[in-house]
Structure formats: C-alpha cells, structure tokens
Scaffold this motif. Sequence first.
Motif, PDB file in Angstrom:
ATOM      1  N   LEU B 580       0.920  -1.288   0.036  1.00  0.00           N
ATOM      2  CA  LEU B 580      -0.184  -0.173  -0.148  1.00  0.00           C
ATOM      3  C   LEU B 580       0.772   1.429  -0.281  1.00  0.00           C
ATOM      4  O   LEU B 580       0.257   2.225  -0.547  1.00  0.00           O
ATOM      5  N   ILE B 581       2.097   1.230   0.928  1.00  0.00           N
ATOM      6  CA  ILE B 581       2.443   2.892   0.659  1.00  0.00           C
ATOM      7  C   ILE B 581       3.646   2.929  -0.789  1.00  0.00           C
ATOM      8  O   ILE B 581       3.453   4.149  -0.928  1.00  0.00           O
ATOM      9  N   PRO B 582       3.551   1.666  -1.132  1.00  0.00           N
ATOM     10  CA  PRO B 582       4.535   2.464  -2.292  1.00  0.00           C
ATOM     11  C   PRO B 582       3.650   2.961  -3.678  1.00  0.00           C
ATOM     12  O   PRO B 582       3.480   4.008  -4.396  1.00  0.00           O
ATOM     13  N   GLU B 583       1.962   2.496  -2.955  1.00  0.00           N
ATOM     14  CA  GLU B 583       0.754   2.480  -4.257  1.00  0.00           C
ATOM     15  C   GLU B 583       0.301   4.002  -4.118  1.00  0.00           C
ATOM     16  O   GLU B 583       0.053   4.907  -4.764  1.00  0.00           O
ATOM     17  N   VAL B 584       0.424   4.178  -2.311  1.00  0.00           N
ATOM     18  CA  VAL B 584      -0.049   5.987  -2.297  1.00  0.00           C
ATOM     19  C   VAL B 584       1.210   6.675  -2.727  1.00  0.00           C
ATOM     20  O   VAL B 584       0.928   7.764  -3.455  1.00  0.00           O
ATOM     21  N   LEU B 585       2.878   5.983  -2.264  1.00  0.00           N
ATOM     22  CA  LEU B 585       3.477   6.827  -3.174  1.00  0.00           C
ATOM     23  C   LEU B 585       3.394   7.579  -4.630  1.00  0.00           C
ATOM     24  O   LEU B 585       3.768   8.520  -5.079  1.00  0.00           O
ATOM     25  N   ARG B 586       3.132   6.327  -4.911  1.00  0.00           N
ATOM     26  CA  ARG B 586       2.711   6.705  -6.872  1.00  0.00           C
ATOM     27  C   ARG B 586       1.693   7.829  -6.731  1.00  0.00           C
ATOM     28  O   ARG B 586       2.072   8.302  -7.848  1.00  0.00           O
ATOM     29  N   GLU B 587       0.384   7.332  -6.197  1.00  0.00           N
ATOM     30  CA  GLU B 587      -0.443   8.108  -6.754  1.00  0.00           C
ATOM     31  C   GLU B 587      -0.225   9.516  -6.118  1.00  0.00           C
ATOM     32  O   GLU B 587      -0.305  10.825  -6.484  1.00  0.00           O
ATOM     33  N   LEU B 588       0.331  10.369  -5.174  1.00  0.00           N
ATOM     34  CA  LEU B 588       0.697  11.623  -4.943  1.00  0.00           C
ATOM     35  C   LEU B 588       1.550  11.744  -6.194  1.00  0.00           C
ATOM     36  O   LEU B 588       1.642  13.194  -6.216  1.00  0.00           O
ATOM     37  N   ARG B 589       2.215  10.457  -6.451  1.00  0.00           N
ATOM     38  CA  ARG B 589       3.304  11.631  -7.786  1.00  0.00           C
ATOM     39  C   ARG B 589       2.469  11.854  -9.387  1.00  0.00           C
ATOM     40  O   ARG B 589       2.565  13.106  -9.634  1.00  0.00           O
ATOM     41  N   GLU B 590       1.639  10.993  -9.386  1.00  0.00           N
ATOM     42  CA  GLU B 590       0.671  10.704 -10.154  1.00  0.00           C
ATOM     43  C   GLU B 590      -0.243  12.315 -10.524  1.00  0.00           C
ATOM     44  O   GLU B 590      -0.708  13.153 -10.994  1.00  0.00           O
ATOM     45  N   ALA B 591      -0.520  12.442  -9.060  1.00  0.00           N
ATOM     46  CA  ALA B 591      -1.483  13.576  -8.538  1.00  0.00           C
ATOM     47  C   ALA B 591      -0.773  15.257  -8.514  1.00  0.00           C
ATOM     48  O   ALA B 591      -1.412  16.553  -8.798  1.00  0.00           O
ATOM     49  N   GLY B 592       0.718  14.782  -8.410  1.00  0.00           N
ATOM     50  CA  GLY B 592       1.193  16.170  -8.620  1.00  0.00           C
ATOM     51  C   GLY B 592       1.938  16.466  -6.927  1.00  0.00           C
ATOM     52  O   GLY B 592       2.115  18.051  -7.246  1.00  0.00           O
ATOM     53  N   ALA B 593       1.200  16.120  -6.691  1.00  0.00           N
ATOM     54  CA  ALA B 593       2.245  16.218  -4.845  1.00  0.00           C
ATOM     55  C   ALA B 593       3.689  15.788  -4.159  1.00  0.00           C
ATOM     56  O   ALA B 593       3.521  14.965  -4.539  1.00  0.00           O
ATOM     57  N   ASP B 594       4.092  16.894  -4.391  1.00  0.00           N
ATOM     58  CA  ASP B 594       5.202  16.339  -4.303  1.00  0.00           C
ATOM     59  C   ASP B 594       5.571  17.253  -2.571  1.00  0.00           C
ATOM     60  O   ASP B 594       5.883  18.371  -2.066  1.00  0.00           O
ATOM     61  N   VAL B 595       5.055  16.155  -1.700  1.00  0.00           N
ATOM     62  CA  VAL B 595       4.752  16.618  -0.071  1.00  0.00           C
ATOM     63  C   VAL B 595       5.721  15.291   0.737  1.00  0.00           C
ATOM     64  O   VAL B 595       5.403  14.259  -0.407  1.00  0.00           O
ATOM     65  N   PRO B 596       6.910  15.370   1.474  1.00  0.00           N
ATOM     66  CA  PRO B 596       7.437  14.368   1.778  1.00  0.00           C
ATOM     67  C   PRO B 596       6.094  13.598   2.741  1.00  0.00           C
ATOM     68  O   PRO B 596       5.601  13.815   3.050  1.00  0.00           O
ATOM     69  N   VAL B 597       6.553  12.075   2.906  1.00  0.00           N
ATOM     70  CA  VAL B 597       5.808  11.696   3.438  1.00  0.00           C
ATOM     71  C   VAL B 597       6.163  10.140   4.601  1.00  0.00           C
ATOM     72  O   VAL B 597       7.736   9.719   4.114  1.00  0.00           O
TER      73      VAL B 597
END
Lengths: 328, 648
Positions: B580-597
């Motif tokens: 799940l975590i890599p998937e959240v990271l991927r979705e964040l990237r795709e949504a254009g959010a550059d925020v630390p996780v």
Amino acid sequence: MSAARAAAGDPAELGRRLRECDRGAAPAALNVIEDRSARGRERTRKLLAEVSPAALGGEAGAHLVGVTGPPGAGKSSLLSALVGRWRELGRTVAVLAVDPTSRRSGGSLLGDRARIEHDPRDDGVLIRSTAAGTRMGGLAPPTREAVQALAPAFDLVVVETVGVGQSETDVEEVTDTVAVVVQPASGDTLQFLKAGIMEVPDVLVVTKADLGEPALRARRDLESALRALGSRDTPVVSVSSVPPPSGIDDLVEALDAHRAAIDLPATRLRARRLTALADFLAERGEAGLRALGGRREAERFLDSLHPALDAAALVGALEERASEEGGG
Amino acid sequence: MRTYAGHSTAKESNELYRRNIEKGQTGLSIAFDLPTQTGYDPDDELARGEVGKVGVSIAHKGDMHTLLDGIPLQEMNTSMTINATAAWLLALYMTVGEENGIDTSVLQGTTQNDIIKEFLSRGTYAFPPGPSMRLIADMIAYTVDEVPKWNPINICSYHLQEAGATPVQEIAYALSTARAVLDQVRERVTEETFPRVFGRISFFVNAGIRFIEEHAKLRAMSQLWRELGRERYGVDDQRYLRFRYGVQVNSLGLTEQQPENNVIRIVLEALAVTLGRNVRARAIQLPAWNEALGLPRPWDQQWSLRIQQILALETDLLEYPDIFEGSKVMDGLAAELMEGARAEMAVVEEHGGAVKAVDYMKTQLVESHRERVARIERGEQKVVGQNVYTTAEPSPLQAGEDGGILTVDPEVERAQVEAVERWRAERDEAAVRAALAELRAAAENESLNVMPATLAAARAGATTGEWAGVLREVFGEYRAPTGVEGAAAIPDDEALHELREKVDRLSEALGRRVKILVGKPGLDGHSNGAEQIAVRARDAGMDVVYEGIRLTPSRIAATAVQEGVHVVGLSILSGSHRELIPEVLRELREAGADVPVVVGGIIPPADAERLMQAGVARVYTPKDFELTRIMGDIVDLVAEHHSAAATA
C-alpha cells in the motif's frame, strides 16, 4: 520544492486557468490565497485580478451557497447528500469547510471532510478545510477570497461554517444564498429568530426527517415563527440524509429558486466590498479603520469605487486611502 | 486451549487445522483477512494488499468448503473472529455443514459479532450502527432456536483496553453494549426464550499488566452482569446468570524494545484471569512475544501455548477454591470498580444507550489513551526496556534469517483474485441474482429476519462482497467517529512549548499554518496510532486533516492535493505496508503532490529500508513512543523540504 510551488507557477496563470474553468488549478490557487505573508498577499492580488468581473466580463456564474448552523445539526451529512445530488445533475462543487476549533496551540483538527462522502477520483468535487481562526463562526479573509477565486471554475461554491445567531453574517456577506441548518428539538434557532437576534435566512433546513414527529414539529414551529415575522415566503425544507435520503431534491430546488430571484450584480458587488474591508481590518486593525474615518466612512468610500474592481484591488484602494488620510 | 490461527489461503489453513486436530485439538479458531471481515471481495480496490493477511480469505461457500475439508464439523467447537459479516460467515459455515450432510442444529461455536467495539476500536465495521445492531439481533433470534449450541455473540471488552480503556471504561462500555444488544433481541424473541438468550451471551476480555486490579475487574464485571440479568431482565436461573468469558491478554503493553521481556508480561497477565476460581476464564489466548515486531511464526505461538500448559499442569493454580474469597483488599478494589462502572454506564444511558453513545465513548477512549501515552512519554508510567532500563544486550532471538517474524507471500492475493473471478464465471448467475434480490427485500423490511435470505445467498454461490454490497445499498455506508476532535489538549511541558514555537516559526516562513494529513490506507482499523499522532500534531499547533480509517491510496492522494498539506503521515498495522505505501507514493506523484511522506506502524527493519528506498522520508515503529519528538522530526522534515529557515 513544495506541492504548492510545483503546481503553482505564476499566480496570474493560476487565476487565468480558473477563469477558463480549469479546476485542477484550484488547490494551488488556494495555497496562494492562504499565504498571508507579504509576498503571498502580493501573489493573491495578481491571482484575483484575473478572476475580477472586469477580467471575466461580468459576474462569475457559480452559485455561492452558505451552509451554516449549530454544531451537530447535521451539516456535513446534509452536504454529503447535497454534493452527491449536485454531481448527479452534472454540477461541479467546491466546498470550503471552515472548522470552528481554535486552540491555545494554534492548531486545529479539521474533521468535516471525513463526513462528506465523495469519489476521490471525481475532479468535479473539491473540498478544502480551513481553521476559522479566532472568531466563532467568522470567516478569515482567505476564505472570502477563495470564494471569489473559485467562483468562475465551479458551478457551486459552498461555504460551510458553524454558527448560531449573529455569527453567520460573515457567510451571508460572501454568498448568494444562505441555508441555516437546524436539527429537531433544538430550540436555539427558533428562539434567535423570534428574538430578532438572527436575521431570517434565505432557506431553512430541518434535518433528521427520519425521526418523524419531532422533525415535523420543528418544521411547523419554524414556519409559524416565520409567519409571525412576516417572512412567509422563506422556504423550510425537511431533509433526511440517512438512506434512503429524502428532501434533497426539494432543497436543491429551493436553493436554485432563491438564486434565480436575487439581484446578482448587487449581491456580488457587496460581497467584494465587504471582503476587502474584512481583509483590510485583518491586516491593519481598528487603527487602520480609524485612519479611514470609521467603518461607515470606509463603506461609503468603497461604494464610490468602480463596481468591476476585484476585492484585492479594493484593499489596495483602502490602504492607499488610509495612508493618505493618516499622512494628511 | 487454542491459538488464534488462519493464514493466507483456505487450503493452507485447512492443512494447519488438520495437523492440530491430529494432535488432539477439538476447537477451531478461524481468523479471517480484512476484506472478508469488512465485506469486500479479493478483487475490490479496497482489498488491495490485504488479501490473505491477518487471516484467511473466504469469498464464497467454495472457499469455506476448502477451509473445512475433511473436518468433522459435528465434533468441532469453532470460534470465528468475525463481526460485521458474521451473519454471512455463519451462513457459509452452515451451508458447508448442510452440503456435507450434517444436521446444522448440532453445530457448536462462537461468532464474535460485537459491532460496537468495531466502531470504537477495531474498525472492521461495514454498515451504520442501527442496521448493524439489527443484523446481530436477527442472528441471535435465529440461532437460539435453529443452532441452539451456537454462541452468536461474544462481547469484547478486549479491544476497548487495546484502544486505551481504563478498567472502569472497559467494564462499563462492554456491559452497555450487552445491554443494547439484549434490549434489541428482547423485541425479537418470546418471553420464555429470553433467559436462554441471556445465557448465550459471552464476553471476550482483556487482562493488562496491573494484574491484581485486572483480577478485581473480572470480579466486578461478573457481579454487575448478574445484577443486570436479575434486575433489568428478570433472569433468575443461575445457569444463565453466570458470567462466561474468554481472554486474550494485553497486546498494547508489549514492547518492541527487548521483546523477550514480553513473555514475562504475558505470564503475569495470564495470572489475572486464572488466580481466583470464581471468575476464572473459560478460554485463554495468549499473544506472542514478538507481536510488536510483525506476524508471529508457529514457533512463537507454540511458546505462548506452553505458558498456559505450564500454568495448568506444573503449578498448583488449579488445586484450590477461590483464593481471594473474603479478601478485604480484593473486595474493596472490586467495589470501587463497580461504583465507577455503574456511574459510567449511567452516562452512556444518558446518551441514549451504547449505539447512540458511540461518539461519546470513542472520544473518552481517545482521551484515556492520550493520557496513557503522555504518562509513558513523561516517564510517570514505567515500561521496562522502553522508558527505563533501556540499555540491553543484543537479542539472539531476533538473529535468525527471517528477522524473527513471518511474512505472507504476495502471490496469495493474485491467486485469490483470479479464483474469485473464476468462481463468478462458473456459478449459476440467475440463482445468485434471485437470492440477492430476496436478501434485499429482507433487509428493506425491518420485521423480517435476514438470516434465511442470507443462507439462501450462501447456498446459491453469492460472494462476500455481493452479500455486503446489497446490504450497503440498503443500509448505507458509514464512517465511524474518529474521536479526535473532542480530545483535550495535553498539558504544556517545555518540549511541547519549544515544538510549538518551532511550528509557529515554520508557519510564519511558509505564509500559512503547517498542515499535515494523517492517513490510514487499507482496511486495517487499528486507529490508535493515527489518532494519537493527529491529536499531538494539533497540540503542536498544526492544522490536521484526519479522515479516519479505510482510505484508498487514491483518496489519500486527492486529499493531500486538495487540502494543500505540507506533509503526509501514514499509519498501517496490518502488514500490508509493502503493497500500500508504494501505491500511495505513486498516486501522490501522479496527482502532482511533492510532499514528504512519513510512515508509522509495525514495520520490520528490512521493510523500513525498502520503504525509504521507495521514497518514504521517515519510518516510525512502536519503539518510537515519544510523540513530541516525532512531531519535531516531522516539522524539521517540512522545513528542510521547503528549505525555509526554521531553526530548531
């Protein structure tokens, strides 16, 4: 680099994108508007100039709706159902959820978003939560400016606040239509109406219709209070947001009907002027207001300005005036 | 004596059961995976990363047949840890019995079926409180005549303690839940049947490390239960008034640091529920020493089983009558707890009973847990190895190649997804549609019992997700209260004060208040950690967006973008972080959010490393108990990310 800066680029560009209904620009635009630093305010000014009536060639087409009421009245559940219905009708919706909590720490838990069901993949819905700041039910300047920035890009811009009594005046100032949400068996709103503490809202919504008799009674009580006040035309709508939801269509209709009946340019003009004044007050305080010769004088000055000016330009004019007056 | 088991596939679990039966075990204990517990099929978006984790995936009667293959159900006592979908899993179990030619009225076992504690603590609910309670009442009313040896509900105070409940809260909220259930069932059964219903209610309690007080708690609960039976429900048959309970001892107090010490904690906690004969537990489950590290292996579970065997067979524990009878200290303690519990139950009643008081109780639990965490953080509550005596020799127990824990093969999920698709393609579709229509009609009509229609759907070959899907449509979706909004601010101390100044400085530099999204991806409902982080972030002066449990990666990403947050904190305890975590990271990237996780949870070191490589900025595990320090760390991270000048 932050999400804000990555997606933001030029504030004028964000404003232009919103003007062209590019909803993807909305989150970054809100990041700019919420930035209260001198630089941020300068950027906000540039952004808002792009969505001014002059730039748009008229007033933005969105319906600006205020949803307010006491805590626990069921505002979020109602919004959940309303947002769903609006989406079914093909309308895009932005919700600005203003959380009342204001703590010693300065921090807030913003919980409304969780209660508004929506499809995260649907770009026709935007929900943004903000902390109210210090005043119960009051609106911080960024929320007022956000309403104006989002108005060209969404069919509906909803401001959700907590309030009973006088505190909903802020919402009334920035929106076209205010719906006050009341739950059965809580007499506050009724008492405030009767006592004249509260202005008669545009639409009254009684939640929890599934309770049956208590909800019916609440509706009847409100209707008779409204008759006594001579506002027999104010619609009172009963809704239930537990499945199967009911009354939502009636509410959509009541809101639409109100919007159709108002003098839109006058409403919007007033909203921009009062937003400018609120922003000026937040920055300069009472001393700034005194420099303008008091509130009434400031409002008179704003009324003398060109109607197509956006809020940020109006703030600039107020500041200029204040420094003139202060200097002279 | 049994161990809580059920891993990955029905076939593997079946093999495990058969081995245990050969060794003389007569009880089956079935643990289901989270999609099965919350009513989603393995191919649902929300099931991703969770299939076969924490238990077995059962999507239809075919899976149940595989799970129980070759097991003489008429001789088994089967315990199912299942709640929101209990009616469905019981129906599948009965269907397998029927199709194997067994008279279902002889089936024995227990379905956990306590939904209130799911709203308060465990999080595997599927429907809103009202309809959920109706499902429970339907099931009790059905089984009391049709499957009379079945314990249709096992009310759990266990999870309340795990969520931070004090002994008084544990007693009060569990008994209030029982009361809400009984009130509802009373309307659905005859007056003569009711005392039997009362007698079928059993409890699942917790025992913490303060084992003298914990023993007193059981004496108090037992006495209050009799009182409730006699006074409110007019039950006077002694057989039915007995407080019957099973135990799993406390996991919340187990530490990641020096984990071998947990064995000692577990032994002491087991004493709490066995010392006095009058209130001795009927069944005990002990957690494994390494629970705070990851999934226990068979060897770890065996060690826990041995504790029980040594207590029962080597010590003189079982040789005496109740050793506390006449003890002034014990009676005094119990009386004190009863008084507190009565008062708290009265508050719940003022809120309109347990169902209506979910919001209130949840807030109280978050508050109690917040206090507990703060006490440990300040060193007022001592935890050996965690905040005192922290230096230790390296543990040889964790030196093995597997790092001392079990991992689940990710292939299990893929196979199960394919299997359910095949199942749907091969069954009699018309029969399933008809059965689901019948189910809908039963659900819509409050005066009908949903059990017969549920059984019909099970026989026809409907899936877990289809059964729950129909009920979700009728009953509505639901999100439980998070309880965080009502939590009190923690008292100021110097560390917090400094942190707050740091947050203020950073907010000033950013132009707006530091905003954090606390998210729980996946189906895991253990929200303690997320709640405490959310509350502390608020107390540190941040704006906090917390949407509760069960969020899809796409929802987390959309929220991060729409809300314009500066940092995302994810909490995950089900072991599905790898997916799940890599998937959240991927979705964040795709949504254009550059925020630390940042990520918190039960995450083994090897996985933590992998997550950092995938782009996670920080990983926190149960050994990071100082929340203020974690917050400071997160603020630094945001500052770094913005290269803003937030000097510490």
